[in-house]
Scaffold this motif. Structure first.
Motif, PDB file in Angstrom:
ATOM      1  N   CYS A  15     -26.391 -15.564 -15.756  1.00  0.00           N
ATOM      2  CA  CYS A  15     -26.358 -16.827 -16.483  1.00  0.00           C
ATOM      3  C   CYS A  15     -25.070 -17.621 -16.274  1.00  0.00           C
ATOM      4  CB  CYS A  15     -26.546 -16.557 -17.971  1.00  0.00           C
ATOM      5  SG  CYS A  15     -25.208 -15.569 -18.681  1.00  0.00           S
ATOM      6  N   LYS A  16     -25.049 -18.833 -16.849  1.00  0.00           N
ATOM      7  CA  LYS A  16     -23.868 -19.694 -16.787  1.00  0.00           C
ATOM      8  C   LYS A  16     -22.666 -19.031 -17.439  1.00  0.00           C
ATOM      9  CE  LYS A  16     -26.556 -24.014 -16.909  1.00  0.00           C
ATOM     10  NZ  LYS A  16     -27.890 -23.377 -16.964  1.00  0.00           N
ATOM     11  N   SER A 140     -15.530 -22.248 -16.351  1.00  0.00           N
ATOM     12  CA  SER A 140     -15.537 -22.292 -14.885  1.00  0.00           C
ATOM     13  C   SER A 140     -14.847 -23.561 -14.426  1.00  0.00           C
ATOM     14  CB  SER A 140     -16.976 -22.259 -14.352  1.00  0.00           C
ATOM     15  OG  SER A 140     -17.668 -23.446 -14.694  1.00  0.00           O
ATOM     16  N   PHE A 148     -18.677 -25.029 -16.654  1.00  0.00           N
ATOM     17  CA  PHE A 148     -19.343 -24.296 -17.726  1.00  0.00           C
ATOM     18  C   PHE A 148     -18.287 -23.922 -18.770  1.00  0.00           C
ATOM     19  CE2 PHE A 148     -22.357 -22.587 -14.242  1.00  0.00           C
ATOM     20  CZ  PHE A 148     -23.086 -23.770 -14.266  1.00  0.00           C
ATOM     21  N   THR A 197     -21.908 -23.405 -22.927  1.00  0.00           N
ATOM     22  CA  THR A 197     -22.598 -22.148 -22.651  1.00  0.00           C
ATOM     23  C   THR A 197     -22.263 -21.104 -23.701  1.00  0.00           C
ATOM     24  OG1 THR A 197     -20.848 -21.234 -21.258  1.00  0.00           O
ATOM     25  CG2 THR A 197     -22.461 -22.627 -20.184  1.00  0.00           C
ATOM     26  N   SER A 237     -26.700 -26.090 -23.075  1.00  0.00           N
ATOM     27  CA  SER A 237     -27.553 -25.110 -22.399  1.00  0.00           C
ATOM     28  C   SER A 237     -28.612 -24.618 -23.391  1.00  0.00           C
ATOM     29  CB  SER A 237     -26.714 -23.955 -21.850  1.00  0.00           C
ATOM     30  OG  SER A 237     -26.026 -23.289 -22.876  1.00  0.00           O
TER      31      SER A 237
END
Length: 433
Positions: A15-16, A140, A148, A197, A237
Motif C-alpha cells: 500500500c501507499k 514519501s 504520500f 495515507t 486515500s
C-alpha cells in the motif's frame, strides 16, 4: 562497520503507507552516507518492505530475495513490513535473508545495520504487536509526483478476513501540528499534491497523544491541511463508509484543494456476508454515502474494493453484490478473491469456501468486472450459465464513465460495445488470519 559509501536498494510491496515508510527509511540511510541504487545494480544492502494482504506475500518476498542475490550474492538482505511482523521466523528461514525487522523497529532500521556481512542465521528484531502503541511519522518524497503523507497507523477494527491489526497494532494518529508541519515542509520541497495515507484514516485523532481518546477528528485534519499555502491538491486515500460522514463529504465538495475522489471499501453487497466479515455498516449505509457524494459533486470519482469467495458466500450472496455493484455509479473496482494459506479459524469461519470459487481468480472477480487489463477466461461451470455471455465478448481494458442508467441489468444483456462503469484489475488472493 560504517554505512558511509555503501549502496542500498529498496523494493516495496503493498500500500501507499508502505511506500511512505520505505521513503522515510531511505532518507535516514542516505543521511548516514549510503547512496540509493536500483535493485538490479547489485546493492550492498537490500531492504524489502512487505505486505500481508494477499497470500502471495511469501512468494513475492522469496522472488525479490532471489533477484537481489542474483545482482550481488553478498548483498545484506533485510525484510521488514507487515509480513515480517506476522511471520518473522518463516522469513528468517528463507535462504539469503540476513535481518528481519518488525513494525516497531522498521523506521529505526539504521541502528540494526552494524554488521553487513552475510549471516549464517538471520537475526530477528520484532516485538509483540501488543507493545506497538506509539505513532511514528513518515512520508514519501521524490519517488513520484504525489507525496504520500502518513497521518494514521494501525486499526481497532476486527474484520474477520484482515490481518492488518495483527501486523500494525492499535489505531494511533499523527499529532495535528506534526501533520500540518510535514505538509508545509513538503510544499517547500516542491510538492504540489499529497495523498493522506494510513490504515484507517477516518479514525484519525485516536491515540494522537498516546491514549485512546480522539483529541481531534478527521474533519479537523482536513480543515487544517486546507489552509496550507502552496498545497494545490490533497487526496484522501481509502476511507471506511461508516466514517465517511456528511460533514466530510460537504467539506471536500466545497474545497478548492481536496480532489473529489473517494475510495470506499464495500467488500460485499450482501448484509449477511458483511455481518460475517464483522464490517461496521450495511449496504444501505454504503449506498447512502455514494448518493450523498454524487448529490454534492456529480463528477466525483468513487472507487470500491470487493472481496469474492468469502467462506459461506453462496451464488445468491454473490448476485446481491453484483446487483448492488451494477446500480452504483462506481468508477474503479479492485477485486480480491479470498483464499487462506492455512485452515480457517473455526471460531470465525464456520463454513467452507464456495465450491464455485475453487479458482477465484477466474470466477467471481472476473464476473464483477469482465474487462480487465488482460483477457480473462470464462467462469467455471457453476457460474458460466449466468455470466459467460458477458465474459465471452470482454477482451479489452476499459476505463469508462459511470453509467447514466439506473436499475439492475442481467449480465447477459451487456455487449462489448457498451460502456461499463469500471476500470478493474484482480490482485493477489487475500490472505485471511
Amino acid at each position: 562497520m560504517g554505512l558511509s559509501g555503501k549502496s542500498v536498494a529498496f523494493h516495496t510491496l503493498g500500500c501507499k503507507l508502505n511506500f511512505a515508510e520505505s521513503s522515510t527509511i531511505s532518507r535516514d540511510l542516505q543521511a548516514a552516507g549510503m547512496h540509493l541504487v536500483d535493485l538490479n545494480e547489485g546493492a550492498d544492502v537490500v531492504v524489502i518492505n512487505t505486505c500481508s494482504v494477499t497470500n502471495q506475500a511469501d512468494v513475492e518476498c522469496r522472488a525479490v530475495v532471489r533477484k537481489a542475490l542474483r545482482a550481488n550474492d553478498q548483498a545484506f538482505v533485510v525484510v521488514t513490513g507487515c509480513y515480517a511482523q506476522l511471520r518473522p521466523s518463516e522469513i528468517a528461514a528463507m535462504e539469503g535473508v540476513d535481518l528481519v525487522v518488525g513494525a516497531q523497529e522498521k523506521l529505526h532500521l539504521r541502528k540494526f545495520l552494524t554488521d553487513l556481512s552475510k549471516q549464517s542465521e538471520a537475526q530477528i528484531h520484532s516485538c509483540d504487536i501488543q507493545a506497538v502503541e506509539q505513532y511514528q511519522a513518515a512520508y514519501s518524497l521524490g519517488d513520484r509526483t504525489r507525496a504520500f503523507l502518513k497521518v494514521q497507523d494501525g486499526c481497532d477494527y476486527k474484520c474477520t478476513y484482515c490481518t492488518i491489526p495483527m501486523a500494525r497494532g492499535v489505531s494511533r494518529s499523527a499529532p495535528l501540528d506534526q501533520a500540518v508541519a510535514q505538509a508545509r515542509a513538503l510544499v517547500k520541497k516542491g510538492v504540489q499534491e499529497v495523498v493522506l495515507t494510513g490504515v484507517n484514516i477516518g479514525d484519525y485523532g485516536k491515540g494522537e497523544l498516546g491514549n485512546k481518546r480522539h483529541d481531534h477528528r478527521f474533519i479537523d485534519l482536513l480543515h487544517a491541511l486546507d489552509d496550507v499555502d502552496g498545497l494545490d491538491r490533497i487526496r484522501i486515500s481509502s476511507i471506511e463508509p461508516n466514517l465517511l460522514n456528511q460533514e466530510v463529504i460537504d467539506f471536500v465538495s466545497g474545497s478548492q484543494r481536496f480532489v473529489p475522489h473517494f475510495h470506499i471499501p464495500l467488500q460485499s453487497g450482501n448484509n449477511e456476508i458483511l455481518g460475517k466479515m464483522k464490517r461496521r455498516y450495511q449496504r444501505e449505509l454504503y449506498q447512502d454515502r455514494v448518493e450523498a457524494i454524487l448529490a454534492r459533486h456529480p463528477d466525483a470519482c468513487i472507487g470500491v474494493d470487493v472481496i469474492v469467495g468469502f467462506p459461506g458466500e453462496t451464488e445468491d450472496h454473490f448476485l446481491d453484490t453484483y446487483q448492488f455493484y451494477s446500480i452504483c455509479p462506481l468508477a474503479i473496482c479492485t477485486c480480491l478473491p479470498i483464499r487462506s494459506a492455512q485452515a480457517p479459524k473455526p471460531s470465525i469461519f464456520q463454513t467452507s469456501y464456495p465450491p464455485w470459487n475453487a479458482k477465484p481468480e477466474t470466477t467471481g472477480c472476473a464476473c464483477l468486472a469482465p474487462r480487465s487489463r488482460k483477457p480473462l477466461p470464462s467462469p467455471t461451470k457453476a457460474l458460466s450459465a449466468v455470466y459467460s455471455g458477458r465474459m465471452q465478448t470482454a477482451k479489452a481494458p476499459c476505463r469508462a464513465t459511470p453509467k447514466t442508467t439506473s436499475g439492475f441489468r442481467p449480465p447477459s444483456t451487456h455487449t462489448a460495445q457498451e460502456p461499463l462503469n469500471t476500470s478493474y484489475w484482480v490482485r493477489g488472493m487475500l490472505r485471511i488470519p
